[in-house]
Motif scaffolding. Sequence first.
Motif, PDB file in Angstrom:
ATOM      1  N   ALA A 281       3.147 -17.347  13.010  1.00  0.00           N
ATOM      2  CA  ALA A 281       3.564 -16.960  14.357  1.00  0.00           C
ATOM      3  C   ALA A 281       2.506 -16.077  15.011  1.00  0.00           C
ATOM      4  N   GLN A 282       1.964 -15.177  14.241  1.00  0.00           N
ATOM      5  CA  GLN A 282       0.962 -14.234  14.752  1.00  0.00           C
ATOM      6  C   GLN A 282      -0.121 -14.109  13.685  1.00  0.00           C
ATOM      7  N   PRO A 283      -1.107 -14.997  13.708  1.00  0.00           N
ATOM      8  CA  PRO A 283      -2.096 -14.987  12.615  1.00  0.00           C
ATOM      9  C   PRO A 283      -2.809 -13.642  12.498  1.00  0.00           C
ATOM     10  N   LEU A 284      -3.052 -13.271  11.257  1.00  0.00           N
ATOM     11  CA  LEU A 284      -3.766 -12.021  10.979  1.00  0.00           C
ATOM     12  C   LEU A 284      -4.965 -12.378  10.116  1.00  0.00           C
ATOM     13  N   ILE A 285      -6.142 -12.256  10.700  1.00  0.00           N
ATOM     14  CA  ILE A 285      -7.366 -12.728  10.056  1.00  0.00           C
ATOM     15  C   ILE A 285      -8.331 -11.563   9.898  1.00  0.00           C
ATOM     16  N   ASN A 286      -8.834 -11.404   8.660  1.00  0.00           N
ATOM     17  CA  ASN A 286      -9.751 -10.289   8.365  1.00  0.00           C
ATOM     18  C   ASN A 286      -9.150  -8.974   8.865  1.00  0.00           C
ATOM     19  N   TYR A 287      -7.923  -8.736   8.469  1.00  0.00           N
ATOM     20  CA  TYR A 287      -7.100  -7.642   8.999  1.00  0.00           C
ATOM     21  C   TYR A 287      -7.265  -6.397   8.140  1.00  0.00           C
ATOM     22  N   ARG A 288      -7.613  -5.312   8.780  1.00  0.00           N
ATOM     23  CA  ARG A 288      -7.798  -4.050   8.052  1.00  0.00           C
ATOM     24  C   ARG A 288      -6.434  -3.457   7.707  1.00  0.00           C
ATOM     25  N   THR A 289      -6.181  -3.264   6.424  1.00  0.00           N
ATOM     26  CA  THR A 289      -4.897  -2.679   6.028  1.00  0.00           C
ATOM     27  C   THR A 289      -4.978  -1.158   5.957  1.00  0.00           C
ATOM     28  N   HIS A 290      -6.188  -0.630   5.878  1.00  0.00           N
ATOM     29  CA  HIS A 290      -6.437   0.809   5.674  1.00  0.00           C
ATOM     30  C   HIS A 290      -5.953   1.284   4.304  1.00  0.00           C
ATOM     31  N   ASP A 291      -5.539   0.364   3.458  1.00  0.00           N
ATOM     32  CA  ASP A 291      -5.167   0.718   2.081  1.00  0.00           C
ATOM     33  C   ASP A 291      -6.436   0.794   1.229  1.00  0.00           C
ATOM     34  N   LEU A 292      -6.603   1.889   0.543  1.00  0.00           N
ATOM     35  CA  LEU A 292      -7.774   2.033  -0.323  1.00  0.00           C
ATOM     36  C   LEU A 292      -7.400   1.634  -1.739  1.00  0.00           C
ATOM     37  N   VAL A 293      -8.166   0.693  -2.260  1.00  0.00           N
ATOM     38  CA  VAL A 293      -7.827   0.130  -3.575  1.00  0.00           C
ATOM     39  C   VAL A 293      -9.074   0.054  -4.446  1.00  0.00           C
ATOM     40  N   ARG A 294      -8.825   0.035  -5.757  1.00  0.00           N
ATOM     41  CA  ARG A 294      -9.916  -0.213  -6.716  1.00  0.00           C
ATOM     42  C   ARG A 294      -9.650  -1.600  -7.298  1.00  0.00           C
ATOM     43  N   ALA A 295     -10.411  -2.593  -6.839  1.00  0.00           N
ATOM     44  CA  ALA A 295     -10.067  -3.994  -7.124  1.00  0.00           C
ATOM     45  C   ALA A 295     -10.956  -4.596  -8.209  1.00  0.00           C
ATOM     46  N   TYR A 296     -10.340  -5.465  -9.009  1.00  0.00           N
ATOM     47  CA  TYR A 296     -11.063  -6.234 -10.013  1.00  0.00           C
ATOM     48  C   TYR A 296     -10.655  -7.689  -9.851  1.00  0.00           C
TER      49      TYR A 296
END
Lengths: 429, 76
Positions: A281-296
Amino acid sequence: MQWQRLRSLLRYANERSPFYRDLFRRIGAEPGDFRTLDQFKREFPKTDKKDFLHFQAEQPHYGRTLAVSEAEISMHAETSGSTGLKLHIPYTLYDTERYGESWIYGWWALGIRPTDSFYFAFNWGTFAGFWSAYWGVRRLGATVYSGGGQSTSGHIEQIIRLKPTVVLATPTYAVRLAEEAVKMGVDLPSSAVRFTYHAGEPGPTALPALRRQLEEAWGAVAGETLGVAELDAMAPNCPLGRGVHMNELNCFSWSCDPVDDVEVAEGEVGENVVTSFVQNAQPLINYRTHDLVRAYHRLCDCGRTWRYFDGSVLGRSDFMITVKGTNVYPTAVEVMVTETPGVSPYYQVLLDRLPSGLEELTVRAEADPKLPKSEYVPLAERLARRLKDSFEVRIPVEIVDPETLPRFELKTKRIIDRRPEEFRRQLDR
Amino acid sequence: MANDLSELIRRVHDLYRLTKDCREGLDIPAVDRALELAAMHLHDALWVLGADVGLNPDFDAPSDAAGPTTSGKEST
Protein backbone atom coordinates in the motif's frame (compact mmCIF):
# COMPACT_ATOMS: atom_id res chain seq x y z
CA MET A 1 15.66 -14.22 -4.63
CA GLN A 2 15.84 -10.92 -2.73
CA TRP A 3 17.23 -9.28 -5.83
CA GLN A 4 14.27 -10.48 -7.93
CA ARG A 5 11.89 -9.15 -5.32
CA LEU A 6 13.66 -5.85 -5.01
CA ARG A 7 13.59 -5.37 -8.79
CA SER A 8 9.87 -6.07 -8.83
CA LEU A 9 9.33 -3.62 -5.96
CA LEU A 10 11.31 -0.85 -7.70
CA ARG A 11 9.21 -1.25 -10.87
CA TYR A 12 6.01 -1.37 -8.80
CA ALA A 13 6.85 1.74 -6.79
CA ASN A 14 7.82 3.68 -9.91
CA GLU A 15 4.58 2.75 -11.68
CA ARG A 16 2.16 3.10 -8.76
CA SER A 17 3.43 5.67 -6.26
CA PRO A 18 3.74 9.39 -7.17
CA PHE A 19 6.34 9.82 -4.42
CA TYR A 20 8.66 7.19 -5.89
CA ARG A 21 7.97 8.27 -9.48
CA ASP A 22 9.20 11.74 -8.50
CA LEU A 23 12.14 10.24 -6.65
CA PHE A 24 13.28 8.26 -9.73
CA ARG A 25 12.88 11.38 -11.85
CA ARG A 26 14.86 13.43 -9.35
CA ILE A 27 17.83 11.06 -9.42
CA GLY A 28 17.57 10.62 -13.20
CA ALA A 29 17.23 6.85 -13.06
CA GLU A 30 14.83 4.09 -14.06
CA PRO A 31 14.23 0.99 -11.94
CA GLY A 32 16.16 -1.08 -14.49
CA ASP A 33 19.24 1.07 -13.99
CA PHE A 34 19.86 -0.65 -10.66
CA ARG A 35 21.88 -3.75 -11.54
CA THR A 36 23.22 -5.00 -8.22
CA LEU A 37 22.28 -4.93 -4.57
CA ASP A 38 25.52 -3.10 -3.78
CA GLN A 39 24.66 -0.42 -6.30
CA PHE A 40 21.16 -0.18 -4.87
CA LYS A 41 22.51 0.29 -1.35
CA ARG A 42 24.93 2.99 -2.46
CA GLU A 43 22.82 4.90 -4.97
CA PHE A 44 19.14 4.58 -4.12
CA PRO A 45 18.21 7.49 -1.82
CA LYS A 46 17.33 6.53 1.71
CA THR A 47 13.80 7.24 2.82
CA ASP A 48 12.83 8.26 6.31
CA LYS A 49 9.78 8.51 8.51
CA LYS A 50 9.98 12.29 8.36
CA ASP A 51 9.41 12.16 4.54
CA PHE A 52 6.19 10.26 5.10
CA LEU A 53 5.06 12.50 7.95
CA HIS A 54 5.66 15.50 5.72
CA PHE A 55 3.56 14.14 2.86
CA GLN A 56 0.80 13.04 5.23
CA ALA A 57 0.63 16.46 6.82
CA GLU A 58 0.50 18.02 3.37
CA GLN A 59 -2.20 15.71 2.00
CA PRO A 60 -4.04 13.54 4.59
CA HIS A 61 -4.26 10.63 5.15
CA TYR A 62 -1.30 9.23 3.28
CA GLY A 63 -0.04 11.87 0.90
CA ARG A 64 1.84 11.05 -2.31
CA THR A 65 3.34 7.86 -1.00
CA LEU A 66 0.35 5.57 -1.63
CA ALA A 67 0.70 2.95 -4.38
CA VAL A 68 -2.94 1.79 -4.31
CA SER A 69 -6.31 3.51 -4.36
CA GLU A 70 -7.84 4.27 -0.95
CA ALA A 71 -10.55 1.70 -1.78
CA GLU A 72 -7.90 -1.03 -1.77
CA ILE A 73 -6.81 -0.24 1.78
CA SER A 74 -7.96 -2.99 4.09
CA MET A 75 -6.69 -1.59 7.41
CA HIS A 76 -5.50 1.71 8.76
CA ALA A 77 -3.12 1.89 11.72
CA GLU A 78 -1.19 4.67 13.43
CA THR A 79 1.97 4.87 15.43
CA SER A 80 1.76 6.09 19.01
CA GLY A 81 3.22 9.44 18.03
CA SER A 82 6.09 9.05 20.49
CA THR A 83 8.27 11.06 18.10
CA GLY A 84 5.74 13.88 17.83
CA LEU A 85 3.31 13.15 15.00
CA LYS A 86 1.30 9.98 14.44
CA LEU A 87 2.37 8.15 11.30
CA HIS A 88 -0.61 6.88 9.28
CA ILE A 89 -0.05 3.38 7.98
CA PRO A 90 -2.22 1.82 5.26
CA TYR A 91 -2.28 -1.92 4.58
CA THR A 92 -3.84 -3.88 1.74
CA LEU A 93 -5.40 -7.22 2.62
CA TYR A 94 -2.36 -8.96 1.16
CA ASP A 95 -0.05 -6.78 3.28
CA THR A 96 -1.88 -7.95 6.40
CA GLU A 97 -1.47 -11.60 5.35
CA ARG A 98 2.26 -11.30 4.87
CA TYR A 99 2.69 -9.15 7.96
CA GLY A 100 0.86 -11.81 9.97
CA GLU A 101 3.08 -14.52 8.50
CA SER A 102 6.13 -12.62 9.76
CA TRP A 103 4.99 -13.05 13.37
CA ILE A 104 4.63 -16.79 12.90
CA TYR A 105 8.36 -17.34 12.32
CA GLY A 106 9.12 -16.15 15.85
CA TRP A 107 6.34 -18.21 17.40
CA TRP A 108 7.23 -21.35 15.50
CA ALA A 109 10.89 -21.03 16.56
CA LEU A 110 9.81 -21.21 20.22
CA GLY A 111 7.53 -24.21 19.68
CA ILE A 112 4.17 -22.43 19.38
CA ARG A 113 1.84 -24.31 17.04
CA PRO A 114 -1.70 -24.05 15.55
CA THR A 115 -3.02 -25.96 18.58
CA ASP A 116 -2.04 -23.07 20.86
CA SER A 117 -4.33 -20.25 21.98
CA PHE A 118 -3.36 -16.59 22.28
CA TYR A 119 -4.60 -14.07 24.85
CA PHE A 120 -4.26 -10.44 23.74
CA ALA A 121 -3.66 -8.27 26.81
CA PHE A 122 -4.17 -5.34 24.52
CA ASN A 123 -6.90 -2.78 24.07
CA TRP A 124 -6.73 -2.73 20.26
CA GLY A 125 -7.21 0.87 19.13
CA THR A 126 -5.10 2.03 16.18
CA PHE A 127 -1.73 0.68 17.36
CA ALA A 128 -0.38 -1.62 14.63
CA GLY A 129 1.70 -3.92 16.81
CA PHE A 130 -0.74 -6.45 18.16
CA TRP A 131 -3.27 -6.02 15.36
CA SER A 132 -0.61 -7.51 13.13
CA ALA A 133 -0.08 -10.28 15.69
CA TYR A 134 -3.82 -10.93 15.43
CA TRP A 135 -3.44 -11.35 11.65
CA GLY A 136 -0.65 -13.81 12.44
CA VAL A 137 -2.69 -15.87 14.89
CA ARG A 138 -5.52 -16.12 12.36
CA ARG A 139 -3.07 -17.24 9.73
CA LEU A 140 -1.36 -19.71 12.05
CA GLY A 141 -4.72 -21.32 12.68
CA ALA A 142 -4.54 -20.89 16.45
CA THR A 143 -7.24 -19.51 18.77
CA VAL A 144 -7.70 -15.81 19.54
CA TYR A 145 -8.84 -14.65 22.99
CA SER A 146 -9.41 -10.91 23.03
CA GLY A 147 -8.59 -9.00 26.19
CA GLY A 148 -9.92 -5.74 24.80
CA GLY A 149 -11.62 -3.45 27.30
CA GLN A 150 -10.35 -5.28 30.38
CA SER A 151 -8.67 -3.83 33.44
CA THR A 152 -5.41 -5.40 34.58
CA SER A 153 -7.19 -7.59 37.13
CA GLY A 154 -9.80 -8.40 34.45
CA HIS A 155 -7.00 -9.71 32.21
CA ILE A 156 -5.78 -11.98 35.00
CA GLU A 157 -9.27 -13.32 35.61
CA GLN A 158 -9.72 -14.03 31.90
CA ILE A 159 -6.32 -15.70 31.62
CA ILE A 160 -7.22 -18.06 34.46
CA ARG A 161 -10.73 -18.73 33.12
CA LEU A 162 -9.96 -19.07 29.39
CA LYS A 163 -6.64 -20.94 29.84
CA PRO A 164 -4.68 -19.49 26.89
CA THR A 165 -1.25 -21.01 26.29
CA VAL A 166 0.31 -17.79 24.96
CA VAL A 167 -0.03 -14.24 26.33
CA LEU A 168 0.78 -11.29 24.07
CA ALA A 169 1.67 -7.99 25.75
CA THR A 170 4.36 -5.37 25.83
CA PRO A 171 7.12 -6.62 28.15
CA THR A 172 6.40 -3.97 30.75
CA TYR A 173 2.73 -4.73 30.80
CA ALA A 174 3.44 -8.45 31.18
CA VAL A 175 5.45 -7.57 34.32
CA ARG A 176 2.57 -5.41 35.51
CA LEU A 177 0.13 -8.28 34.94
CA ALA A 178 2.34 -10.60 36.95
CA GLU A 179 2.46 -8.11 39.84
CA GLU A 180 -1.31 -7.82 39.77
CA ALA A 181 -1.64 -11.61 39.80
CA VAL A 182 0.47 -11.78 42.96
CA LYS A 183 -1.77 -9.17 44.61
CA MET A 184 -4.81 -11.22 43.61
CA GLY A 185 -3.29 -14.39 45.03
CA VAL A 186 -3.05 -15.98 41.56
CA ASP A 187 -0.13 -18.30 40.88
CA LEU A 188 0.65 -17.63 37.20
CA PRO A 189 3.34 -20.32 36.87
CA SER A 190 0.67 -22.92 37.57
CA SER A 191 -1.64 -21.45 34.88
CA ALA A 192 -2.00 -22.81 31.33
CA VAL A 193 0.32 -20.10 29.94
CA ARG A 194 3.46 -21.65 28.44
CA PHE A 195 4.72 -18.66 26.47
CA THR A 196 4.69 -14.88 26.83
CA TYR A 197 5.39 -13.01 23.63
CA HIS A 198 6.35 -9.37 23.29
CA ALA A 199 6.91 -6.40 21.01
CA GLY A 200 6.84 -2.63 21.16
CA GLU A 201 9.67 -2.06 23.64
CA PRO A 202 13.11 -3.52 24.36
CA GLY A 203 12.19 -7.05 25.35
CA PRO A 204 13.69 -10.27 26.69
CA THR A 205 16.24 -10.54 23.90
CA ALA A 206 17.67 -7.07 24.44
CA LEU A 207 17.40 -7.13 28.23
CA PRO A 208 18.45 -10.48 29.78
CA ALA A 209 17.33 -9.39 33.25
CA LEU A 210 13.87 -8.71 31.90
CA ARG A 211 13.79 -12.21 30.41
CA ARG A 212 14.61 -13.71 33.78
CA GLN A 213 11.95 -11.60 35.45
CA LEU A 214 9.26 -12.48 32.89
CA GLU A 215 10.07 -16.18 32.82
CA GLU A 216 10.12 -16.47 36.61
CA ALA A 217 6.91 -14.48 37.09
CA TRP A 218 4.95 -16.41 34.46
CA GLY A 219 6.69 -19.79 34.60
CA ALA A 220 6.74 -19.54 30.80
CA VAL A 221 9.16 -19.03 27.94
CA ALA A 222 9.43 -15.37 26.90
CA GLY A 223 9.94 -14.41 23.26
CA GLU A 224 9.76 -11.31 21.13
CA THR A 225 9.64 -9.94 17.63
CA LEU A 226 11.42 -6.79 16.59
CA GLY A 227 9.00 -4.87 14.43
CA VAL A 228 8.57 -1.44 12.94
CA ALA A 229 4.89 -0.68 12.55
CA GLU A 230 5.13 0.78 9.07
CA LEU A 231 7.52 -1.93 7.81
CA ASP A 232 6.78 -5.40 9.15
CA ALA A 233 7.08 -7.66 12.18
CA MET A 234 10.42 -8.01 10.54
CA ALA A 235 12.78 -9.79 12.93
CA PRO A 236 11.61 -12.76 15.00
CA ASN A 237 13.60 -13.93 17.97
CA CYS A 238 16.37 -16.45 17.47
CA PRO A 239 15.38 -19.59 19.42
CA LEU A 240 18.73 -19.36 21.22
CA GLY A 241 17.39 -16.22 22.90
CA ARG A 242 20.23 -13.74 22.42
CA GLY A 243 19.19 -11.97 19.24
CA VAL A 244 16.76 -11.70 16.35
CA HIS A 245 16.87 -12.69 12.68
CA MET A 246 15.64 -10.41 9.88
CA ASN A 247 12.89 -12.13 7.89
CA GLU A 248 14.53 -12.22 4.47
CA LEU A 249 11.42 -13.58 2.77
CA ASN A 250 9.77 -10.23 3.40
CA CYS A 251 12.60 -7.72 3.76
CA PHE A 252 15.98 -6.77 2.41
CA SER A 253 18.19 -5.04 4.95
CA TRP A 254 21.70 -3.77 5.46
CA SER A 255 23.56 -1.62 7.99
CA CYS A 256 24.96 1.84 7.38
CA ASP A 257 26.98 4.26 9.40
CA PRO A 258 24.38 6.77 10.64
CA VAL A 259 26.76 9.68 10.15
CA ASP A 260 28.42 9.13 6.77
CA ASP A 261 25.82 6.71 5.33
CA VAL A 262 28.33 4.11 4.12
CA GLU A 263 27.83 0.40 4.74
CA VAL A 264 29.45 -0.87 7.93
CA ALA A 265 31.36 -4.14 8.14
CA GLU A 266 29.80 -7.28 9.54
CA GLY A 267 29.85 -7.22 13.34
CA GLU A 268 30.10 -3.43 13.51
CA VAL A 269 27.28 -1.34 14.98
CA GLY A 270 25.26 0.34 12.23
CA GLU A 271 21.80 1.59 11.49
CA ASN A 272 19.41 -0.99 10.08
CA VAL A 273 18.13 0.14 6.67
CA VAL A 274 15.18 -1.89 5.45
CA THR A 275 13.28 -2.44 2.24
CA SER A 276 9.97 -4.16 2.92
CA PHE A 277 8.28 -6.46 0.43
CA VAL A 278 5.26 -6.61 2.75
CA GLN A 279 4.13 -3.03 2.30
CA ASN A 280 2.33 -2.84 -1.03
CA ALA A 281 0.00 0.00 0.00
CA GLN A 282 2.82 2.37 0.90
CA PRO A 283 6.16 0.99 -0.29
CA LEU A 284 9.12 1.58 1.98
CA ILE A 285 12.41 1.35 0.13
CA ASN A 286 15.86 1.81 1.67
CA TYR A 287 14.05 3.03 4.78
CA ARG A 288 16.05 4.27 7.73
CA THR A 289 14.81 2.59 10.90
CA HIS A 290 17.25 4.47 13.18
CA ASP A 291 17.69 1.16 15.01
CA LEU A 292 21.33 0.50 15.80
CA VAL A 293 22.25 -3.13 15.44
CA ARG A 294 25.31 -5.37 15.39
CA ALA A 295 24.57 -7.61 12.40
CA TYR A 296 26.05 -10.88 11.21
CA HIS A 297 25.15 -12.65 7.97
CA ARG A 298 26.20 -16.23 8.46
CA LEU A 299 24.83 -19.59 9.52
CA CYS A 300 23.54 -19.22 13.10
CA ASP A 301 23.87 -22.02 15.64
CA CYS A 302 20.05 -22.24 15.51
CA GLY A 303 20.29 -23.24 11.83
CA ARG A 304 18.99 -20.00 10.34
CA THR A 305 20.83 -18.11 7.61
CA TRP A 306 18.82 -14.89 7.96
CA ARG A 307 20.72 -11.78 9.04
CA TYR A 308 21.25 -11.89 12.80
CA PHE A 309 21.23 -8.94 15.21
CA ASP A 310 23.14 -9.83 18.34
CA GLY A 311 21.21 -8.40 21.33
CA SER A 312 18.43 -7.14 19.02
CA VAL A 313 18.40 -3.31 18.88
CA LEU A 314 21.27 -1.70 20.80
CA GLY A 315 20.08 1.85 20.59
CA ARG A 316 18.74 4.51 18.29
CA SER A 317 20.80 6.53 15.87
CA ASP A 318 18.46 9.45 16.38
CA PHE A 319 18.78 9.18 20.15
CA MET A 320 22.41 8.44 20.59
CA ILE A 321 23.58 11.16 22.91
CA THR A 322 26.95 12.52 23.77
CA VAL A 323 27.42 12.78 27.51
CA LYS A 324 30.57 14.69 28.34
CA GLY A 325 32.20 13.59 25.14
CA THR A 326 31.11 9.98 25.32
CA ASN A 327 28.48 8.46 23.07
CA VAL A 328 25.88 6.73 25.24
CA TYR A 329 22.94 4.64 24.12
CA PRO A 330 20.06 4.98 26.59
CA THR A 331 19.11 1.34 25.88
CA ALA A 332 22.51 0.28 27.16
CA VAL A 333 21.85 2.30 30.33
CA GLU A 334 18.51 0.50 30.63
CA VAL A 335 20.26 -2.88 30.51
CA MET A 336 22.52 -1.84 33.36
CA VAL A 337 19.61 -0.57 35.46
CA THR A 338 17.54 -3.73 35.01
CA GLU A 339 20.56 -5.89 35.95
CA THR A 340 20.99 -4.15 39.33
CA PRO A 341 19.49 -5.97 42.35
CA GLY A 342 17.26 -3.76 44.49
CA VAL A 343 15.85 -1.77 41.55
CA SER A 344 12.25 -2.41 40.43
CA PRO A 345 11.31 -2.66 36.71
CA TYR A 346 10.09 0.94 36.86
CA TYR A 347 12.70 3.52 36.04
CA GLN A 348 13.29 6.59 33.89
CA VAL A 349 16.32 7.82 32.04
CA LEU A 350 16.20 11.63 32.07
CA LEU A 351 18.01 13.61 29.43
CA ASP A 352 18.86 17.27 30.12
CA ARG A 353 20.86 20.01 28.51
CA LEU A 354 23.00 21.88 31.02
CA PRO A 355 23.59 25.65 30.81
CA SER A 356 27.11 24.80 29.66
CA GLY A 357 25.64 23.12 26.57
CA LEU A 358 26.67 19.64 27.69
CA GLU A 359 24.04 16.96 27.81
CA GLU A 360 23.51 14.93 30.94
CA LEU A 361 21.75 11.69 31.69
CA THR A 362 20.19 10.96 35.06
CA VAL A 363 18.68 7.65 36.11
CA ARG A 364 15.62 7.76 38.35
CA ALA A 365 14.56 4.33 39.53
CA GLU A 366 11.99 2.94 41.92
CA ALA A 367 13.35 0.87 44.76
CA ASP A 368 12.22 -2.72 45.02
CA PRO A 369 9.31 -2.71 47.55
CA LYS A 370 11.32 -4.97 49.87
CA LEU A 371 14.26 -2.58 50.07
CA PRO A 372 14.46 -0.53 53.31
CA LYS A 373 14.67 3.22 52.82
CA SER A 374 18.08 3.29 54.49
CA GLU A 375 19.41 1.33 51.49
CA TYR A 376 18.37 3.90 48.89
CA VAL A 377 21.57 5.97 48.96
CA PRO A 378 23.95 2.96 48.94
CA LEU A 379 21.93 1.49 46.05
CA ALA A 380 22.16 4.77 44.10
CA GLU A 381 25.90 4.89 44.67
CA ARG A 382 26.31 1.25 43.63
CA LEU A 383 24.37 1.75 40.40
CA ALA A 384 26.16 5.02 39.59
CA ARG A 385 29.50 3.24 40.05
CA ARG A 386 28.46 0.45 37.68
CA LEU A 387 27.34 2.99 35.10
CA LYS A 388 30.62 4.87 35.44
CA ASP A 389 32.62 1.67 35.06
CA SER A 390 30.69 0.75 31.90
CA PHE A 391 30.38 4.06 30.14
CA GLU A 392 33.32 5.97 31.60
CA VAL A 393 31.06 8.89 32.36
CA ARG A 394 29.26 9.94 35.52
CA ILE A 395 25.51 9.32 35.35
CA PRO A 396 23.73 10.48 38.53
CA VAL A 397 21.24 8.02 40.04
CA GLU A 398 18.18 8.88 42.11
CA ILE A 399 16.27 6.12 43.93
CA VAL A 400 12.60 6.89 44.64
CA ASP A 401 9.86 5.14 46.59
CA PRO A 402 7.94 2.18 45.05
CA GLU A 403 4.87 3.02 42.94
CA THR A 404 5.82 6.66 42.40
CA LEU A 405 6.71 6.51 38.70
CA PRO A 406 3.96 6.37 36.05
CA ARG A 407 2.61 3.04 34.73
CA PHE A 408 1.70 2.49 31.09
CA GLU A 409 -0.28 -0.24 29.38
CA LEU A 410 1.30 0.26 25.98
CA LYS A 411 4.63 1.84 25.21
CA THR A 412 6.30 2.77 28.46
CA LYS A 413 7.91 6.18 28.33
CA ARG A 414 11.20 5.51 30.06
CA ILE A 415 13.45 7.95 28.30
CA ILE A 416 12.35 11.44 29.25
CA ASP A 417 13.91 14.07 27.07
CA ARG A 418 13.89 17.40 28.93
CA ARG A 419 16.18 19.22 26.51
CA PRO A 420 14.74 22.40 24.95
CA GLU A 421 13.00 21.58 21.69
CA GLU A 422 15.47 23.46 19.57
CA PHE A 423 18.25 21.20 20.72
CA ARG A 424 16.49 18.07 19.56
CA ARG A 425 16.17 16.52 16.13
CA GLN A 426 12.75 16.80 14.58
CA LEU A 427 11.71 13.22 15.30
CA ASP A 428 12.80 13.43 18.94
CA ARG A 429 10.42 16.28 19.65
CA MET B 1 5.42 -34.42 -5.33
CA ALA B 2 5.75 -32.39 -2.14
CA ASN B 3 9.51 -32.94 -2.09
CA ASP B 4 9.98 -31.91 -5.71
CA LEU B 5 10.02 -28.15 -5.33
CA SER B 6 10.07 -27.18 -8.98
CA GLU B 7 7.15 -29.53 -9.74
CA LEU B 8 5.24 -28.11 -6.76
CA ILE B 9 5.84 -24.54 -7.95
CA ARG B 10 4.71 -25.48 -11.47
CA ARG B 11 1.46 -27.01 -10.20
CA VAL B 12 0.68 -24.11 -7.83
CA HIS B 13 1.41 -21.73 -10.69
CA ASP B 14 -1.14 -23.63 -12.84
CA LEU B 15 -3.74 -23.30 -10.09
CA TYR B 16 -2.95 -19.61 -9.73
CA ARG B 17 -3.39 -18.93 -13.44
CA LEU B 18 -6.56 -21.02 -13.58
CA THR B 19 -8.02 -19.11 -10.62
CA LYS B 20 -7.31 -15.78 -12.28
CA ASP B 21 -8.75 -17.01 -15.58
CA CYS B 22 -11.99 -18.07 -13.85
CA ARG B 23 -12.54 -14.47 -12.68
CA GLU B 24 -12.57 -13.00 -16.16
CA GLY B 25 -16.06 -11.74 -16.93
CA LEU B 26 -17.47 -13.34 -13.79
CA ASP B 27 -20.57 -11.56 -12.53
CA ILE B 28 -21.23 -13.33 -9.23
CA PRO B 29 -19.68 -11.06 -6.55
CA ALA B 30 -19.40 -13.69 -3.82
CA VAL B 31 -17.69 -16.18 -6.11
CA ASP B 32 -15.49 -13.50 -7.65
CA ARG B 33 -14.32 -12.46 -4.18
CA ALA B 34 -13.68 -16.07 -3.16
CA LEU B 35 -11.55 -16.60 -6.27
CA GLU B 36 -9.76 -13.29 -5.71
CA LEU B 37 -8.81 -14.45 -2.22
CA ALA B 38 -7.80 -17.86 -3.58
CA ALA B 39 -5.52 -16.17 -6.11
CA MET B 40 -4.00 -14.06 -3.34
CA HIS B 41 -3.24 -17.12 -1.23
CA LEU B 42 -1.83 -19.04 -4.21
CA HIS B 43 0.41 -16.09 -5.04
CA ASP B 44 1.50 -16.12 -1.41
CA ALA B 45 2.31 -19.85 -1.65
CA LEU B 46 4.47 -19.13 -4.70
CA TRP B 47 6.13 -16.27 -2.81
CA VAL B 48 6.99 -18.47 0.17
CA LEU B 49 8.25 -21.19 -2.18
CA GLY B 50 10.66 -18.66 -3.67
CA ALA B 51 9.06 -18.69 -7.13
CA ASP B 52 9.87 -15.83 -9.49
CA VAL B 53 6.63 -13.91 -9.16
CA GLY B 54 5.94 -10.21 -8.95
CA LEU B 55 5.07 -8.32 -5.81
CA ASN B 56 1.37 -9.18 -5.66
CA PRO B 57 -1.41 -10.71 -7.77
CA ASP B 58 -2.07 -7.32 -9.33
CA PHE B 59 1.58 -6.92 -10.31
CA ASP B 60 2.74 -10.43 -10.95
CA ALA B 61 5.01 -10.29 -13.97
CA PRO B 62 8.11 -12.36 -13.28
CA SER B 63 11.24 -10.44 -12.52
CA ASP B 64 13.37 -9.36 -15.46
CA ALA B 65 16.40 -9.52 -13.22
CA ALA B 66 19.31 -10.98 -15.08
CA GLY B 67 20.85 -11.79 -11.98
CA PRO B 68 23.82 -11.92 -9.90
CA THR B 69 24.93 -9.35 -7.44
CA THR B 70 28.30 -8.65 -6.00
CA SER B 71 27.39 -8.60 -2.35
CA GLY B 72 26.75 -12.29 -1.88
CA LYS B 73 23.58 -11.40 -0.02
CA GLU B 74 21.17 -11.94 -2.85
CA SER B 75 19.71 -15.23 -1.73
CA THR B 76 18.07 -16.42 1.43
